[in-house]
Write a protein that holds these residues in place. Structure first.
Motif, PDB file in Angstrom:
ATOM      1  N   GLU A 547       0.805  -1.219   0.000  1.00  0.00           N
ATOM      2  CA  GLU A 547       0.000   0.000   0.000  1.00  0.00           C
ATOM      3  C   GLU A 547       0.838   1.268   0.000  1.00  0.00           C
ATOM      4  N   ASN A 548       1.956   1.264   0.723  1.00  0.00           N
ATOM      5  CA  ASN A 548       2.708   2.497   0.946  1.00  0.00           C
ATOM      6  C   ASN A 548       3.904   2.661   0.010  1.00  0.00           C
ATOM      7  N   LEU A 549       3.889   1.972  -1.118  1.00  0.00           N
ATOM      8  CA  LEU A 549       5.029   2.047  -2.015  1.00  0.00           C
ATOM      9  C   LEU A 549       5.020   3.309  -2.883  1.00  0.00           C
ATOM     10  N   GLY A 550       3.880   3.932  -3.021  1.00  0.00           N
ATOM     11  CA  GLY A 550       3.807   5.135  -3.848  1.00  0.00           C
ATOM     12  C   GLY A 550       3.466   4.788  -5.293  1.00  0.00           C
ATOM     13  N   ASN A 551       2.755   5.691  -5.954  1.00  0.00           N
ATOM     14  CA  ASN A 551       2.294   5.430  -7.326  1.00  0.00           C
ATOM     15  C   ASN A 551       3.441   5.247  -8.309  1.00  0.00           C
ATOM     16  N   GLY A 552       4.567   5.933  -8.044  1.00  0.00           N
ATOM     17  CA  GLY A 552       5.674   5.882  -8.983  1.00  0.00           C
ATOM     18  C   GLY A 552       6.339   4.529  -9.091  1.00  0.00           C
ATOM     19  N   LYS A 553       6.091   3.657  -8.129  1.00  0.00           N
ATOM     20  CA  LYS A 553       6.732   2.335  -8.149  1.00  0.00           C
ATOM     21  C   LYS A 553       6.041   1.385  -9.130  1.00  0.00           C
ATOM     22  N   TRP A 554       4.771   1.642  -9.396  1.00  0.00           N
ATOM     23  CA  TRP A 554       4.031   0.805 -10.345  1.00  0.00           C
ATOM     24  C   TRP A 554       4.228   1.370 -11.751  1.00  0.00           C
ATOM     25  N   LYS A 555       4.610   0.550 -12.689  1.00  0.00           N
ATOM     26  CA  LYS A 555       4.869   0.985 -14.056  1.00  0.00           C
ATOM     27  C   LYS A 555       3.721   0.551 -14.969  1.00  0.00           C
ATOM     28  N   LYS A 556       3.282   1.473 -15.814  1.00  0.00           N
ATOM     29  CA  LYS A 556       2.195   1.170 -16.746  1.00  0.00           C
ATOM     30  C   LYS A 556       2.743   0.467 -17.989  1.00  0.00           C
ATOM     31  N   ARG A 557       2.022  -0.533 -18.458  1.00  0.00           N
ATOM     32  CA  ARG A 557       2.427  -1.285 -19.628  1.00  0.00           C
ATOM     33  C   ARG A 557       1.208  -1.584 -20.508  1.00  0.00           C
ATOM     34  N   LYS A 558       1.491  -1.980 -21.763  1.00  0.00           N
ATOM     35  CA  LYS A 558       0.440  -2.414 -22.688  1.00  0.00           C
ATOM     36  C   LYS A 558       0.832  -3.743 -23.315  1.00  0.00           C
ATOM     37  N   THR A 559      -0.172  -4.571 -23.525  1.00  0.00           N
ATOM     38  CA  THR A 559       0.075  -5.832 -24.218  1.00  0.00           C
ATOM     39  C   THR A 559       0.122  -5.573 -25.720  1.00  0.00           C
ATOM     40  N   ASP A 560       0.474  -6.588 -26.490  1.00  0.00           N
ATOM     41  CA  ASP A 560       0.532  -6.455 -27.946  1.00  0.00           C
ATOM     42  C   ASP A 560      -0.826  -6.103 -28.542  1.00  0.00           C
ATOM     43  N   THR A 561      -1.893  -6.466 -27.836  1.00  0.00           N
ATOM     44  CA  THR A 561      -3.237  -6.175 -28.331  1.00  0.00           C
ATOM     45  C   THR A 561      -3.785  -4.859 -27.789  1.00  0.00           C
ATOM     46  N   GLY A 562      -2.978  -4.112 -27.029  1.00  0.00           N
ATOM     47  CA  GLY A 562      -3.399  -2.808 -26.513  1.00  0.00           C
ATOM     48  C   GLY A 562      -4.008  -2.830 -25.129  1.00  0.00           C
ATOM     49  N   ARG A 563      -4.070  -3.997 -24.460  1.00  0.00           N
ATOM     50  CA  ARG A 563      -4.631  -4.061 -23.111  1.00  0.00           C
ATOM     51  C   ARG A 563      -3.663  -3.387 -22.136  1.00  0.00           C
TER      52      ARG A 563
END
Length: 600
Positions: A547-563
């Motif tokens: 919970e306390n890791l901060g938003n910056g620790k999670w990285k956004k990604r996309k699959t080959d199909t755009g998910r």
């Protein structure tokens, strides 16, 4: 003027919770006593002057209807409905040791994985606890609470109540090296229940490591040289642990563990059990039980005499050149029926040298086997041990000293040593650990393989089809039920340098927590695919708070199909400390918190 004190101005209390006897040692961190003079608690009820107290409890089950002095004992049939308030410790230590119905050998139940000797009944011990509605952790906590109270009284007498009222106490608890991590955790929970954690600085250390610190500190500046390797044999009442250390520095003293520790349940308390079985065989089971029921105090005196006199005086190898000088020994058995054929005469039981050898021999042989095993492990590692150092109460035995001396008589440049204060070496060594810090022991040996159940990118040439799954979050195929081993059995683990367990999570949403399954294996070669067996099993789980890791620790990604999905990369740091495994969670270089495993 401020009365606040720093960490240096604390009292260190070492607690040696033993199978048959327990002890407490202490010092003031601001001005510690010399290692050879670290005091021990001795003001026990009915045992003043003794370095330790019997690890025994006597409970009474009573009704809540009336004040304690006039409460009546409940009938056995009502035990199942007991509440915690109905059960009270009425005797402990020396007074309890004289009562036939006291609970003893409690410590042996804390590790179900350890095989008990045939003359110790797990069923009987568990039945005693069940009758009073107590679990082994709760009963251990009851004993530790009594031990703590006695220790605090001793501290008040030495330092004064005014000083103690403003001084924090750091406790350090000792545990057998051969215990499972779950058993060590159970002991820690018992200590916390007993209030030893209120300083928020409760530590643990294995018994042979504590004993080694004390023994080697006594040799520091006298006989130690860099490269010396010694086997430390911590011979207690229930267990005998053996561990080996190499001296890697003299100024300051630094040592490292150089062979995996070994141990077994072959302590001096087993001699008491064998003696009881011997008497039972001589008298007959029915006569023996009738005698104990009618003469409980006399039987208590008989056991006490065997413990304090017979066991310690028996030393046949000292007279090996003159067998005719070996006299019979006698123990008091007041009130027993005269029976010359059974050797019971004038209220005494006569023990011949053959009788005593039959009691001692199996226990001595077990200790010798452990010493051989440790010696051979060192030779395999290319080390040449200089000797074996005997510590613990049983380590003071002259007979054990002579048995080992005779066994190693042909071994070149190998000595059997007995340092002073061997009985209290573990408690004193625990205190030394707190004074010197964890740097004194530079490396420890892992006794098992340690890993986590995880998943890998699926490879049909490596993985079974039954473990193949498709992850809809990142749209990839994985092999589940795999084990990533991070620590190998026999691996040397440097102190203060954690093994990093990397984790990568992919999810459609940010997770609040994650559960990591820890597994352990005793196989020579750890299996790659998870399957529960007698030698490969679940150790426990770690609940990781994200919970306390901060938003910056999670990285956004996309699959080959755009998910869209998010990923998190972090590490769990695992260290092998003085008392066992220690965990923390790390993201990048930042340590985000400590973790505690929930053991199965």
């Amino acid at each position: 003027m401020s009365t606040a004190r720093g960490k240096k101005d604390t009292i260190i209390v070492g607690v040696d919770f033993g199978t048959t006897y327990s002890g407490v040692s202490y010092t003031f961190r601001g001005k510690p006593d010399p290692s050879s003079e670290i005091p021990v608690v001795r003001g026990w009820q009915e045992g003043t002057g003794c370095d330790k107290v019997p690890t025994q409890l006597k409970y009474e089950v009573s009704s809540e209807a009336t004040p304690l002095p006039s409460r009546k004992r409940c009938a056995a049939g009502s035990y199942a409905d007991l509440k915690a308030a109905d059960v009270h410790v009425v005797k402990w230590g020396f007074p309890a040791s004289k009562d036939k119905g006291s609970i003893q050998m409690l410590k042996l139940l804390l590790d179900p994985q350890q095989e008990l000797p045939p003359y110790v009944s797990r069923t009987q011990l568990e039945s005693q606890l069940k009758q009073i509605g107590r679990g082994v952790v709760e009963a251990t906590a009851d004993f530790l609470d009594k031990l703590k109270t006695q220790a605090l009284e001793a501290l008040d007498k030495r330092y004064g109540k005014a000083f103690m009222a403003t001084t924090k106490i750091d406790y350090i608890l000792t545990v057998p090296a051969v215990w499972s991590d779950a058993a060590k955790d159970a002991t820690l929970r018992a200590a916390e229940m007993a209030g030893l954690h209120k300083s928020r600085n409760l530590q643990m250390i294995t018994e042979p490591e504590a004993a080694a610190l004390y023994a080697l500190k006594q040799m520091e500046g006298v006989t130690l040289t860099v490269g010396d390797t010694y086997i430390i044999a911590d011979c207690g009442g229930g267990t005998v642990d053996q561990i080996s250390y190499e001296v890697i520095s003299l100024d300051p003293l630094r040592i490292k563990e150089c062979a995996a520790g070994t141990g077994g349940i072959c302590g001096s308390g087993m001699l008491n059990m064998r003696f009881e079985e011997h008497v039972k065989a001589r008298m007959g089971v029915a006569s023996f039980e009738d005698y104990c029921e009618k003469n409980p105090k006399d039987w208590g005196r008989c056991i006490e005499h065997f413990e304090l006199r017979t066991k310690r005086d028996f030393n046949p190898l000292a007279l090996a050149q003159h067998p005719e000088d070996m006299d019979d020994m006698s123990v008091p058995l007041a009130g027993a029926k005269e029976d010359a054929s059974s050797g019971i005469e004038r209220n005494y039981l006569i023990l011949t040298p053959d009788n005593l050898n039959s009691i001692f021999r199996p226990v001595m042989e077990s200790i010798v086997r452990l010493a051989d095993e440790q010696y051979n492990l060192l030779i395999e590692e290319g080390k040449t041990p200089k000797g074996i150092i005997l510590v613990g109460g049983f380590g003071e035995s002259n007979h054990l000293f002579n048995v080992l001396k005779l066994h190693f008589v042909e071994t070149k440049d190998f000595e059997v040593l007995q340092p002073p204060n061997a009985w209290s070496a573990v408690a004193r060594g625990a205190v030394i650990h707190c004074i010197e810090g964890d740097n004194l022991v530079q490396a420890r040996i892992a006794r098992h393989h340690y890993g986590v159940v995880t998943r890998f990118a699926y490879d049909p040439t490596k993985h079974s089809r039954k473990d193949c799954i498709f992850d809809e979050d990142d749209e990839k195929w994985y092999a589940e039920n795999q084990v990533q081993w991070y620590v190998k059995k026999g691996q040397s683990m440097p102190s203060g340098t954690p093994i990093l367990l990397p984790f990568h999570f992919a999810s459609s949403i940010k997770l609040q927590s994650e559960v990591i399954s820890l597994v352990v294996s005793d196989e020579d070669e750890a299996p790659l695919e998870w399957s529960h067996t007698a030698r490969t099993r679940t150790l426990g789980t770690i609940q990781v708070n994200l919970e306390n890791l901060g938003n910056g620790k999670w990285k956004k990604r996309k699959t080959d199909t755009g998910r869209k999905f998010v990923v998190l990369d972090y590490n769990v740091g695992m260290s092998l400390g003085s008392g066992g495994l220690v965990f923390d969670v790390r993201v990048g270089e930042k340590i985000c918190g400590s973790l505690r495993a929930k053991y199965d």
